[in-house]
Design a protein around this motif. Structure first.
Motif, short mmCIF file in Angstrom:
data_model
loop_
_atom_site.label_atom_id
_atom_site.label_comp_id
_atom_site.label_asym_id
_atom_site.label_seq_id
_atom_site.Cartn_x
_atom_site.Cartn_y
_atom_site.Cartn_z
N LYS A 82 -10.90 -7.25 -6.55
CA LYS A 82 -11.73 -7.25 -5.36
C LYS A 82 -13.16 -6.86 -5.69
O LYS A 82 -14.12 -7.44 -5.19
CB LYS A 82 -11.15 -6.27 -4.34
CG LYS A 82 -11.57 -6.58 -2.92
CD LYS A 82 -10.82 -5.72 -1.94
CE LYS A 82 -11.71 -4.59 -1.48
NZ LYS A 82 -11.02 -3.53 -0.79
N GLN A 114 -7.74 -3.85 -7.04
CA GLN A 114 -9.05 -3.23 -6.87
C GLN A 114 -10.08 -3.90 -7.76
O GLN A 114 -11.17 -4.25 -7.33
CB GLN A 114 -8.98 -1.73 -7.22
CG GLN A 114 -8.16 -0.92 -6.25
CD GLN A 114 -8.82 -0.81 -4.89
OE1 GLN A 114 -10.03 -0.98 -4.78
NE2 GLN A 114 -8.03 -0.58 -3.86
N ASP A 126 -1.98 -2.37 -7.97
CA ASP A 126 -3.05 -1.93 -7.09
C ASP A 126 -4.36 -1.83 -7.85
O ASP A 126 -5.41 -2.24 -7.36
CB ASP A 126 -2.69 -0.58 -6.47
CG ASP A 126 -3.61 -0.25 -5.32
OD1 ASP A 126 -3.62 -1.02 -4.35
OD2 ASP A 126 -4.32 0.76 -5.41
N LYS A 127 -4.27 -1.33 -9.06
CA LYS A 127 -5.48 -1.24 -9.88
C LYS A 127 -6.06 -2.63 -10.10
O LYS A 127 -7.27 -2.84 -10.02
CB LYS A 127 -5.15 -0.61 -11.24
CG LYS A 127 -5.09 0.88 -11.17
CD LYS A 127 -5.54 1.50 -12.49
CE LYS A 127 -6.04 2.89 -12.23
NZ LYS A 127 -5.93 3.76 -13.39
N HIS A 167 3.55 -0.85 -9.13
CA HIS A 167 2.65 -0.93 -7.98
C HIS A 167 1.32 -0.27 -8.27
O HIS A 167 0.28 -0.71 -7.79
CB HIS A 167 3.31 -0.29 -6.76
CG HIS A 167 4.48 -1.05 -6.28
ND1 HIS A 167 4.37 -2.16 -5.49
CD2 HIS A 167 5.80 -0.89 -6.51
CE1 HIS A 167 5.56 -2.64 -5.25
NE2 HIS A 167 6.44 -1.90 -5.86
N HIS A 168 1.39 0.76 -9.06
CA HIS A 168 0.16 1.43 -9.44
C HIS A 168 -0.77 0.45 -10.15
O HIS A 168 -1.94 0.32 -9.82
CB HIS A 168 0.52 2.60 -10.37
CG HIS A 168 -0.65 3.30 -10.94
ND1 HIS A 168 -1.32 4.28 -10.25
CD2 HIS A 168 -1.29 3.15 -12.13
CE1 HIS A 168 -2.32 4.70 -10.99
NE2 HIS A 168 -2.33 4.05 -12.14
N LEU A 174 3.90 1.67 -1.09
CA LEU A 174 4.55 1.94 -2.37
C LEU A 174 3.56 2.46 -3.39
O LEU A 174 3.88 3.33 -4.19
CB LEU A 174 5.22 0.67 -2.89
CG LEU A 174 6.40 0.20 -2.05
CD1 LEU A 174 7.05 -1.01 -2.67
CD2 LEU A 174 7.41 1.31 -1.91
N THR A 175 2.37 1.89 -3.35
CA THR A 175 1.36 2.40 -4.26
C THR A 175 1.11 3.88 -3.99
O THR A 175 1.02 4.69 -4.92
CB THR A 175 0.04 1.63 -4.06
OG1 THR A 175 0.34 0.25 -4.04
CG2 THR A 175 -0.92 1.93 -5.16
N ALA A 176 1.02 4.20 -2.72
CA ALA A 176 0.78 5.59 -2.38
C ALA A 176 1.93 6.46 -2.84
O ALA A 176 1.72 7.55 -3.39
CB ALA A 176 0.60 5.72 -0.86
N HIS A 199 0.83 -1.20 0.00
CA HIS A 199 0.00 0.00 0.00
C HIS A 199 0.86 1.25 0.00
O HIS A 199 0.58 2.22 -0.70
CB HIS A 199 -0.90 0.02 1.24
CG HIS A 199 -2.02 -0.96 1.16
ND1 HIS A 199 -2.92 -0.98 0.13
CD2 HIS A 199 -2.39 -1.97 1.97
CE1 HIS A 199 -3.80 -1.95 0.32
NE2 HIS A 199 -3.49 -2.57 1.43
N ASN A 217 3.09 6.01 -12.91
CA ASN A 217 2.21 4.88 -13.09
C ASN A 217 3.04 3.63 -13.21
O ASN A 217 3.17 3.03 -14.26
CB ASN A 217 1.33 5.06 -14.33
CG ASN A 217 0.29 6.12 -14.09
OD1 ASN A 217 -0.03 6.41 -12.94
ND2 ASN A 217 -0.23 6.70 -15.16
#
Lengths: 910, 204
Positions: free
Chosen positions: A507, A504, A500-501, A496-497, A483-485, A481, A493
């Motif tokens: 999920k 999401q 994370d996408k 990790h970006h 690193l994404t942040a 989280h 982009n």
């Protein structure tokens, strides 16, 4: 004489004749009319499956034999030995039949042997690791393979022009390019076989192995393209054909991947609905993964890619959807199949080599090929790594590159492809086959043998066989989280970006679609947490009494913990707050008295000797439900609920009215005993013992009740440090464990010594149709674990006199969770007598209306004192109780019960 | 390159900054553009609200903690230099100088020598600070629970959260004070290659 020896293999010869003889089968019937044969020789009927079975047997036995010598197997990789064995077997067959009957048939290989290995590899591929390194893997798989194929092909052609390769080898540029294509692909089977024994670090392994899987698309396309070129003749190849080749590559690879992913989604979706038919879950997994492979083959896409991605894609959802047992089944079956397939492949590779038709030796071709594939592999790796390191977060250093170059093993895929060549169109086929065999043998045997010393010598970082701790799990999640942040803040982009996408998306949509509702709500971290707990529990049990009896117990995941006593505060805290169940693994600190040991010894002895005869009652068989009929399931549910509430009451230490729940409790307890045994041990499943080692709350028992979950032990820390906890507070679970015999109250002894408690149940079990007993082979292990648990108990303490009634009750109810499991085996020890007595009691009490639970509470309250009092278990049967009255009370009761034994008791709760 | 240079010239002490953080001019320019984009009011400083405007960050369960890490205690704003310095912690270790994993982060070792007070000491302490919100040098059970709660969202019950937290603390807690100190935190992660797990690639 030799001949006679070889007759042992009578099935060697008839393989070719199978089909001819088959046709005679019809005639066979008519031959026999008139005379009735008691025994007849039906070889032709069973021949094919028989031969297959024999080969598998040979492969398995070979595997077993190789692993006899530890020292030997650490030096020589199994694949080498299997090839050697294959050579020997091939020699024998050749001598007997003058002709090689067996070889690695490409059809067999591509349709059956390879899928099992690839399926296993794909399904158990560490997805995160794989995708973290996907860039590198793709580069090596695509560019690397192309590079190897072209360079090898062109250079061989050049060498041919130079005259180093004999003129007998009739091959032009296209043939050499074709040969280069099939010889250049790193082989997943060989890589897996060798690298599994070497244990290099995960990154290195995943790169080499991933490459070997993903290069399949390149190999397939190159192979096909060149084949078509060879067929039409090099002079007729048009420019458009090259573009077609490129397009074909895209279609084959992307198409294969898509097919795999579609099947993965299908499979995951289907497993959402298997709740009622758990038994077919494993089958579904195999079927769909295999279908993904076949479908890709059907459309001539890359089957390996398809299967790999199907495995990777479905794993997460399928594992979450299917039951624990199905998971185990899938795992074991896949591993078994893959390992046998691998064994057969290597043996058959060996056998295939012993074939006169393949001995078309050309030294120039062979040596040049060996040199080229090695040199170009190394060159390719170095160049690609150089490029790659510009982009990689963690650069691959020189040592990694050496291992990667050296790990470029060729294997059965190349062999099967070369055997598939059409000898009419490729006149040099025999030379190519021979060369391929040599190359495969050289890479698998020579490089396979030397890679281990090389890795040692280079000090390549090894894989640590360490399971992550809960801390690491949590922190790594937080890091992701984080690193994404950071990427978001920095406006990048990056990886990790996108990850994370994807998460999401997964999920919000995928998981919703593909996961069961009950599963979807569960958090992964929670799962991890439970897994870690289970692991601890299992390892504790595995280690048997050793760890537990010693004053210190260290759970693997808690490396840092020095000793238990210090930990107690946390646990105490928890247990005071929480309403969890506790099987306290940490009562260990109490030194078990001699009596306990004696008792348990006796118990084991008796258990070992007396229980088996009861097996005959085992009568339940169902093809459709492995373990659990409705009945059992119900029982188990009752058990869990009962357990939970019991534990809650324990820890709360409140006194409720005795009468309320007593009856039900007794009943439930007894019933429960049985399911437990059946479920977890009978099947040899890894027991799902969720021992939340110390800090557990019992609540989660409920959500998990799905029938396949197995039994959940919840261990809670016992507060035995007096300083922290006033004695007056009921020490919830300790109670159970402390073996105690208070004169009036047999309670403790029951609770503590599983078998005592369990006794009550036995008769019941026997009478029930589904009774199963712990398999003999598990008994010892079981006994050990039981004893270890037993030994936990027994904190010394003052005996508190109990009201006789209470004690009797508590006795009934007092079984510990542990004891359930134990009772199966152990119950027998004290055997029928004890059992009878308890049962009798149970019945007697049963009449009192509702609820047996209260006694628990009473126990809870009493117990802490009690337990302390009573160092060890005294039981009716054996050892003199520490407190005199104990045995006495028991004895009194016994006579009563004996007559009532099983027959009587069973009906009452059924 | 012309635009790069012109942008660089706008940044004071850019040489020093590059040397300190190891970013290339291209990186700096890129980050500067980003900084300007975030700094909507052109004050030369970023406030927490500016970070909050990043959409995806708002969805990040621990986004606010990350934002918090950019602001040293008592400060309301962060200027470009601090911004870059903090991001530099997440830059992978220098390739040319293969770093002994036991060594502290290059950035921080350099940082500590420079006049700017080190906001963070290393990646691991950045990570630690994510948890340790009250900056008392310990991750208490409540702090851990907070992080867990935000990361796990609705998926688990409070009891489950608590048991995970308890287990976590128990596992890492060496001195039995029911909290995870920095040292304990470091120990619990010593098997993890934190440099690999906590770095991102700064594209040009």
């Amino acid at each position: 004489p030799l001949r006679r020896v070889l007759l042992i293999l009578p099935f060697g010869t008839p393989l070719g004749g199978v089909y001819k003889e088959r046709t005679k089968d019809a005639a066979r019937l008519s031959e026999f009319n008139g005379k009735m044969l008691l025994v007849s020789w039906e070889w032709s009927y069973v021949q094919t499956p028989y031969i297959i079975a024999i080969w598998i047997l040979v492969a398995s036995v070979a595997k077993i034999l190789f692993h006899f010598s530890q020292r030997f197997t650490t030096v020589v990789p199994e694949s080498c030995m299997l090839i050697l064995l294959g050579l020997v077997l091939g020699g024998i067959v050749l001598l007997t039949s003058k002709k090689q009957l067996y070889q690695l048939e490409p059809g067999l290989f591509f349709l059956f042997l390879l899928p099992t290995i690839v399926g296993d590899a794909g399904y158990f591929m560490p997805a995160r690791l794989f995708f973290d390194n996907l860039g590198a893997i793709l580069l090596y798989a695509v560019v690397g393979t192309l590079w190897n194929a072209f360079c090898t092909g062109f250079c061989l052609y050049g060498v041919k022009l130079l005259g180093i390769i004999d003129q007998k080898v009739q091959a032009g540029l296209m043939e050499f390019l074709l040969f280069g294509a099939l010889i250049s692909a790193v082989d997943p089977v060989a890589v897996l076989a060798v690298f599994e024994e070497v244990h290099v670090n995960e990154t290195l392994f995943i790169i080499v192995f991933g490459e070997s899987l993903l290069n399949d698309a390149v190999t397939v396309v190159l192979y096909k393209v060149y084949m078509s070129f060879v067929e039409v003749g090099p002079e007729n190849v048009q420019t458009a054909d090259y573009f077609k080749g490129v397009a074909s590559f895209l279609i084959v690879s992307i198409g294969g991947t898509m097919v795999g992913l579609i099947f993965a989604a299908l499979l995951a979706f289907i497993t959402r609905f298997t709740k009622k038919v758990r038994i077919i879950e494993p089958l579904l997994v195999f079927l769909m993964v295999y279908l993904a492979y076949l479908t890709a083959e059907l459309f001539s896409l890359s089957a390996i890619l398809s299967m790999t991605f199907c495995g990777i894609g479905c794993n997460k959802y399928v594992e979450a959807n299917i039951s624990q047992k199905s998971r185990t089944t899938v795992k074991y079956t896949m591993k078994t199949l893959a390992s046998i397939a691998e064994t057969i492949i290597f043996i058959f590779l060996g056998i295939s080599a012993v074939d006169k038709s393949k001995w078309a030796w050309d030294t120039g071709l062979i040596s040049c090929t060996l040199i080229f594939i090695f040199v170009f592999r190394a060159l390719g790796v170095v160049m690609q790594t150089w490029v790659l390191n510009w982009f990689r977060l963690v650069p691959l250093d020189k040592i990694d590159q050496v291992v990667m170059s050296y790990g470029g093993l060729r294997g059965a895929v190349a062999f099967a492809l070369v055997v598939l060549l059409d000898a009419e169109r490729v006149p040099a086929k025999d030379y190519f086959v021979a060369t391929t065999i040599i190359v495969v043998f050289f890479t698998v045997m020579f490089q396979g043998l030397t890679i281990k010393p090389l890795v040692n010598w280079l000090k390549v970082p090894r894989a640590t066989n360490r399971k992550p701790t809960i801390n690491e799990e949590i922190h790594e999640r937080a890091f992701d989280h984080c690193l994404t942040a950071v990427e978001d803040i920095a406006g990048l982009n990056g990886y990790h970006h996108w990850r994370d996408k994807w998460e999401q998306f997964d999920k919000n949509y995928l998981s919703k679609l593909l996961l069961r509702k009950s599963v979807y709500r569960k958090s992964e971290l929670w799962e991890v947490y439970q897994k870690i707990n289970i692991r601890d529990a299992i390892s504790v049990i595995d280690q048997g009494g050793n760890v537990l009896t010693s004053a210190r117990l260290s759970l693997p995941s808690m490396a840092s913990r020095a000793s238990f006593p210090e930990v107690t505060n946390v646990t105490n805290y928890l247990r005071e707050n929480g309403s969890g169940v506790c099987l306290d693994l940490q009562v260990i600190d109490n030194v078990p008295g001699a009596k306990v040991e004696e008792e348990s010894e006796t118990h084991h002895f008796l258990a070992g000797n007396l229980y088996k005869p009861r097996r005959r009652y085992q009568s339940h068989y169902s093809r459709h439900f492995m373990t659990v009929g409705d009945h059992e399931r119900q029982d188990r549910e009752i058990f869990q609920r009962n357990m939970k509430s019991r534990m809650e009451t324990h820890s709360n230490g409140c006194f409720l009215s005795l009468l309320q729940r007593r009856g039900s409790d007794v009943k439930e307890q007894d019933l429960n005993d049985k399911p437990r045994r059946n479920v977890s041990w009978q099947d040899k499943d890894p027991v799902v013992v969720t021992v939340e080692s110390e800090d557990e709350k019992g609540e989660h028992l409920e959500p998990e009740k799905e029938e396949d979950v197995g039994i959940t032990f919840v261990a809670r820390k016992v507060p035995d440090t007096p300083k922290e906890r006033p004695k007056s507070v009921p020490a919830g679970l300790e109670v159970c464990q402390s073996p105690s015999v208070a004169p009036p109250s047999p309670t403790c002894s029951e609770r503590n010594l599983p078998w005592k408690g369990g006794i009550g149940t036995l008769p019941v079990c026997v009478s029930m149709e589904a009774t199963k007993i712990i398999p003999i082979d598990l008994q010892q292990a079981w006994n050990q674990s039981i004893s270890s648990l037993e030994s936990l108990a027994s904190p010394p303490g003052p005996v508190e006199p109990l009201h006789p009634r209470v004690s009797a009750l508590s006795r009934l109810g007092g079984q510990r969770p542990v004891s359930y499991s134990g009772s199966g085996v152990s119950g027998s020890g004290f055997g029928s007598r004890g059992a009878g007595s308890i049962v009798a009691q149970g019945i007697a009490r049963f009449e009192f209306p509702p609820g047996g639970e209260e006694k628990e509470e009473e126990e809870g309250a009493l117990s802490d004192q009690e337990q302390e009092l009573q160092p060890l278990v005294s039981s009716s049967v054996r050892p003199p109780a520490p407190s005199p009255p104990g045995p006495g009370s028991r004895a009194e009761e016994e006579p009563l019960c004996v007559p009532e034994e099983p027959g009587h008791s069973a009906p009452s709760w059924q | 390159m012309g635009s790069t240079n012109s942008t660089l010239s706008k940044i004071p002490n850019v040489e020093e900054l590059m040397q300190e953080t190891g970013f290339t001019p291209a990186h700096i320019v890129r980050l500067y553009d980003r900084f300007e984009a975030l700094d909507k009011e052109k004050t030369g400083h970023l406030r927490p609200q500016d970070f909050g405007a990043i959409n995806r960050l708002a969805m990040n369960p621990i986004g606010d903690r990350i934002i918090g890490a950019f602001f040293s205690p008592g400060q309301e704003t962060v200027d470009f230099h601090s911004f870059v310095r903090i991001l530099a912690h997440f830059r992978p270790a220098d390739k040319k100088r293969p770093k002994d994993p036991s060594m502290p982060e290059p950035v921080n070792s350099r940082t500590s020598k420079l006049k700017y007070p080190p906001l963070v000491f290393s990646l691991i302490s950045v990570a630690f600070q994510l948890y340790d919100q009250d900056k008392d040098g310990k991750i208490s059970r409540a702090e851990l629970l907070q992080v867990l709660r935000s990361m796990l969202e609705m998926q688990v019950t409070e009891e489950q959260l608590e048991s995970i937290a308890d287990r976590t603390i128990q596992e890492a807690d060496l001195d039995k004070d029911d909290a995870i100190s920095f040292e304990e935190f470091r120990k619990s992660l010593e098997k993890v290659n934190i440099d690999h797990k906590m770095s991102i690639r700064f594209l040009r």
